[in-house]
Design a protein around this motif. Structure first.
Motif, short mmCIF file in Angstrom:
data_model
loop_
_atom_site.label_atom_id
_atom_site.label_comp_id
_atom_site.label_asym_id
_atom_site.label_seq_id
_atom_site.Cartn_x
_atom_site.Cartn_y
_atom_site.Cartn_z
N PHE A 108 34.31 -8.50 6.70
CA PHE A 108 33.97 -8.78 5.50
C PHE A 108 33.51 -7.93 4.65
CE2 PHE A 108 30.07 -10.35 3.93
CZ PHE A 108 30.32 -10.62 2.65
N LYS A 109 32.77 -6.45 5.41
CA LYS A 109 32.61 -5.41 5.06
C LYS A 109 33.28 -4.72 3.71
CE LYS A 109 29.07 -1.72 6.26
NZ LYS A 109 28.30 -1.20 6.19
N ASN A 110 34.43 -4.27 4.70
CA ASN A 110 35.25 -3.60 4.85
C ASN A 110 36.27 -4.23 2.92
OD1 ASN A 110 34.80 -1.50 6.66
ND2 ASN A 110 36.71 -2.15 7.49
N GLU A 111 36.77 -5.41 3.27
CA GLU A 111 37.47 -5.90 2.39
C GLU A 111 36.38 -6.28 1.56
OE1 GLU A 111 40.71 -7.46 2.32
OE2 GLU A 111 40.69 -6.49 4.34
N LEU A 112 34.48 -6.88 0.85
CA LEU A 112 34.50 -6.68 -0.14
C LEU A 112 33.95 -5.12 -0.68
CD1 LEU A 112 32.77 -8.73 -1.51
CD2 LEU A 112 30.77 -7.89 -0.49
N LEU A 113 34.19 -3.59 -0.18
CA LEU A 113 33.77 -2.93 -0.81
C LEU A 113 35.07 -2.48 -1.38
CD1 LEU A 113 31.09 -1.37 2.27
CD2 LEU A 113 30.64 -1.75 -0.43
N LYS A 114 36.12 -3.21 -0.80
CA LYS A 114 37.27 -2.65 -1.29
C LYS A 114 37.18 -4.02 -2.76
CE LYS A 114 40.74 -3.40 1.66
NZ LYS A 114 41.53 -3.24 2.60
N ILE A 115 37.02 -4.25 -2.28
CA ILE A 115 37.46 -5.65 -3.38
C ILE A 115 36.56 -5.23 -4.99
CG2 ILE A 115 36.69 -8.02 -4.78
CD1 ILE A 115 38.23 -8.90 -1.91
N SER A 116 34.98 -4.44 -4.49
CA SER A 116 33.74 -4.40 -5.14
C SER A 116 34.81 -3.29 -6.08
CB SER A 116 32.88 -3.92 -4.25
OG SER A 116 32.11 -5.49 -3.93
N GLN A 117 35.46 -2.48 -5.22
CA GLN A 117 35.00 -1.14 -5.73
C GLN A 117 37.01 -1.23 -7.12
OE1 GLN A 117 36.07 1.73 -3.05
NE2 GLN A 117 35.14 3.51 -4.13
N LYS A 118 37.49 -2.32 -6.51
CA LYS A 118 38.39 -1.75 -7.32
C LYS A 118 37.74 -3.08 -8.83
CE LYS A 118 42.37 -5.07 -7.57
NZ LYS A 118 42.24 -6.17 -6.01
N ASN A 119 37.50 -3.61 -8.71
CA ASN A 119 36.39 -4.35 -10.00
C ASN A 119 35.72 -4.07 -10.36
OD1 ASN A 119 37.86 -6.96 -9.27
ND2 ASN A 119 36.68 -7.84 -8.47
N GLU B 92 24.55 0.22 2.54
CA GLU B 92 26.04 0.11 1.94
C GLU B 92 25.99 -0.73 1.17
OE1 GLU B 92 29.28 1.07 4.60
OE2 GLU B 92 29.00 1.79 5.89
N PHE B 93 26.06 -2.05 1.40
CA PHE B 93 25.78 -2.83 0.02
C PHE B 93 24.64 -2.32 -0.86
CE2 PHE B 93 27.90 -6.06 2.76
CZ PHE B 93 29.70 -5.88 2.37
N THR B 94 23.74 -2.84 -0.82
CA THR B 94 22.67 -2.65 -1.42
C THR B 94 22.30 -1.35 -1.86
OG1 THR B 94 20.81 -1.90 0.83
CG2 THR B 94 20.89 -4.11 -0.27
N ASN B 95 22.78 -0.69 -1.73
CA ASN B 95 23.27 0.86 -2.62
C ASN B 95 24.08 1.03 -3.64
OD1 ASN B 95 20.92 2.08 -0.80
ND2 ASN B 95 22.63 3.08 0.26
N SER B 96 25.32 -0.32 -3.69
CA SER B 96 26.25 -0.15 -4.74
C SER B 96 26.45 -1.34 -4.75
CB SER B 96 27.59 0.04 -3.49
OG SER B 96 27.71 -0.86 -2.86
N LEU B 97 26.12 -2.55 -5.12
CA LEU B 97 25.67 -3.70 -5.83
C LEU B 97 24.30 -4.48 -5.72
CD1 LEU B 97 29.04 -5.15 -3.07
CD2 LEU B 97 28.91 -4.53 -5.62
#
Ligand SMILES: *Cc1c(COP(=O)(O)O)cnc(C)c1O
Length: 439
Positions: free
Chosen positions: A426-437, A203-208
């Motif tokens: 950690f994962k939920n928060e970081l995915l949310k922030i990354s989307q916002k950014n 879920e991380f490596t596919n999007s970031l």
């Protein structure tokens, strides 16, 4: 210059790819192939060269075609914005202070250099990088400072709640912009586990585009070789006809490994001493020939609390895994906190010089080596400003340290951190922030 993976499966890559990946796909560390020594001409003139010029000639071959010469010069100029003074402490002992950078520890050079390289690559290719760092204090601070405001990057720091000093916490949590600080309810090892898990999480490596700013990254590791050339230049100015040996306070063994690489460029250093706290995996290995990594133990030199030093495989590679060759050129000694505090007191009383706990370990290792090697002059590195560890230093010496202006300003700033208890938070928060950014 191509980089091979020390696990030998992934194919060789250039500097740019090695920096973007951090670690090779097969999990191995990248290692430079075919290092060419700098010629006699370089060494004959080194004393007259500026630090900038030396750094350029040292790093040039490692970057190869990945960055053009003009931009390498720019990156070096942005990196080397402070001095590396050599100070004589005893007849045969000098210290080189590596802590005059913005976060007051030696990691500023590697962090700034890496940030500037990624900035160059990301601009060129419209590429975004997410940099994950687990920190016990100093690494996160240097990386946050180095990457602050750099386009195309977001820095994600994980630090253990209540286990970093006040100054360190402020350095981690007062940056905002592209720096995100996660305060983990756990230990440094828990932080590191979350980072490792994230690198394997689809879920991380596919999007970031994830990378690491730990000393496994060649752009953070290799510029540390500059220190050894600067130290040698200052040493030459003394007209000293003894050998030069260097003691490095070591945790993950990135700094000392960069020093050993510098000898592959022809730098005449006689002997290296890796000085450690009681996390003594490497000293034990040299004594017994058996390499047994273990969990880390907490000490007052906390940036060296590492039970399984990630860069040691690189050192073994330099010596072709030849134990005898390694031992001729490399020693490693371990010291406990009592000895460390005693050294801080003794050096202050005898020489009016204030060591931090890491530098004190470096001093002790050098002393031990020089006791049996009278033909050497020794340099040890002071890797952090004593103010970063003022609690222990002030208590031991019974004095108050003067706070640099920079620190007075820092302490006034407000802390911003995201508190998390486990990986899923950690994962939920970081995915949310990354989307916002938009990452
Ligand atoms: C990181 C650090 C070290 C250890 O450096 P390695 O390259 O990990 O061996 C020593 N002293 C200080 C102050 C540090 O921050």
């Amino acid at each position: 210059m191509l980089y091979k993976s020390l696990n030998k499966i992934s194919k060789k890559v250039n500097f740019e790819t090695a920096v973007k990946n951090g670690l090779a796909g097969d999990g191995g560390l990248y290692f430079p192939e075919n290092i060419k020594p700098l010629g006699n001409n370089f060494y004959q003139k080194i004393i007259k060269k500026s630090n900038h010029q030396i750094a350029f000639e040292v790093i040039n071959q490692f970057i190869g075609d990945s960055i053009d010469k003009n931009n390498i010069h720019k990156i070096i100029k942005n990196t080397l914005m402070f001095d590396f003074p050599l100070i004589k402490i005893e007849k045969n002992i000098r210290v080189v202070e590596l802590y005059h950078g913005p976060t007051l520890a030696f990691k500023d050079v590697g962090a700034k250099f890496m940030a500037n390289c990624l900035n160059y690559f990301n601009k060129k290719n419209k590429y975004n990088s997410t940099i994950l760092v687990a920190t016990s204090g100093d690494t996160g601070a240097a990386v946050a400072n180095g990457f602050l405001g750099i386009d195309g990057t977001q820095v994600v720091i994980l630090y253990p709640s209540e286990r970093v000093s006040e100054i360190q916490e402020k350095q981690l949590t007062t940056n905002k912009k592209n720096i995100i600080a996660f305060e983990v309810d756990g230990t440094f090892d828990d932080c590191q586990k979350m980072v490792k898990k994230a690198f394997l999480d689809k879920e991380f490596t596919n999007s970031l585009n994830l990378t690491s700013a730990n000393s496994i990254n060649v752009a953070r590791w290799l510029p540390q070789s500059f220190y050894y050339f600067f130290a040698y230049k200052e040493f030459l100015k003394e007209n000293n006809n003894k050998d030069l040996s260097i003691s490095v306070p070591s945790g993950n063994f990135g700094n000392i490994c960069a020093g050993i690489i510098s000898t592959k460029l022809g730098l005449p250093i006689h002997h290296f001493i890796a000085s450690t706290n009681i996390n003594d995996t490497v000293p034990k290995y040299l004594q017994t020939g058996k390499y047994s990594p273990k969990a880390s133990v907490r000490t007052i030199s906390n940036a060296m609390d590492v039970g399984e030093p990630s860069n040691f495989v690189r050192i073994l590679e330099i010596f072709n895994n030849d134990f005898k060759k390694l031992k001729n050129f490399f020693s490693s000694y371990s010291f406990n906190d009592t000895q460390t505090l005693e050294a801080i007191t003794n050096v202050y009383k005898r020489h009016d010089y204030i060591l931090d706990p890491h530098g004190a370990v470096g001093y002790l290792g050098l002393k031990k080596y020089l006791n049996k090697n009278l033909n050497s002059t020794g340099i040890f590195f002071e890797t952090a400003h004593p103010i970063k560890f003022s609690e222990d230093v002030e208590k031991t010496l019974g004095i108050k340290l003067k706070k640099p202006e920079l620190i007075k300003e820092l302490i006034k700033k407000n802390k911003y951190s995201i508190q998390i208890k486990n990986y899923n938070e950690f994962k939920n928060e970081l995915l949310k922030i990354s989307q916002k950014n938009n990452f």
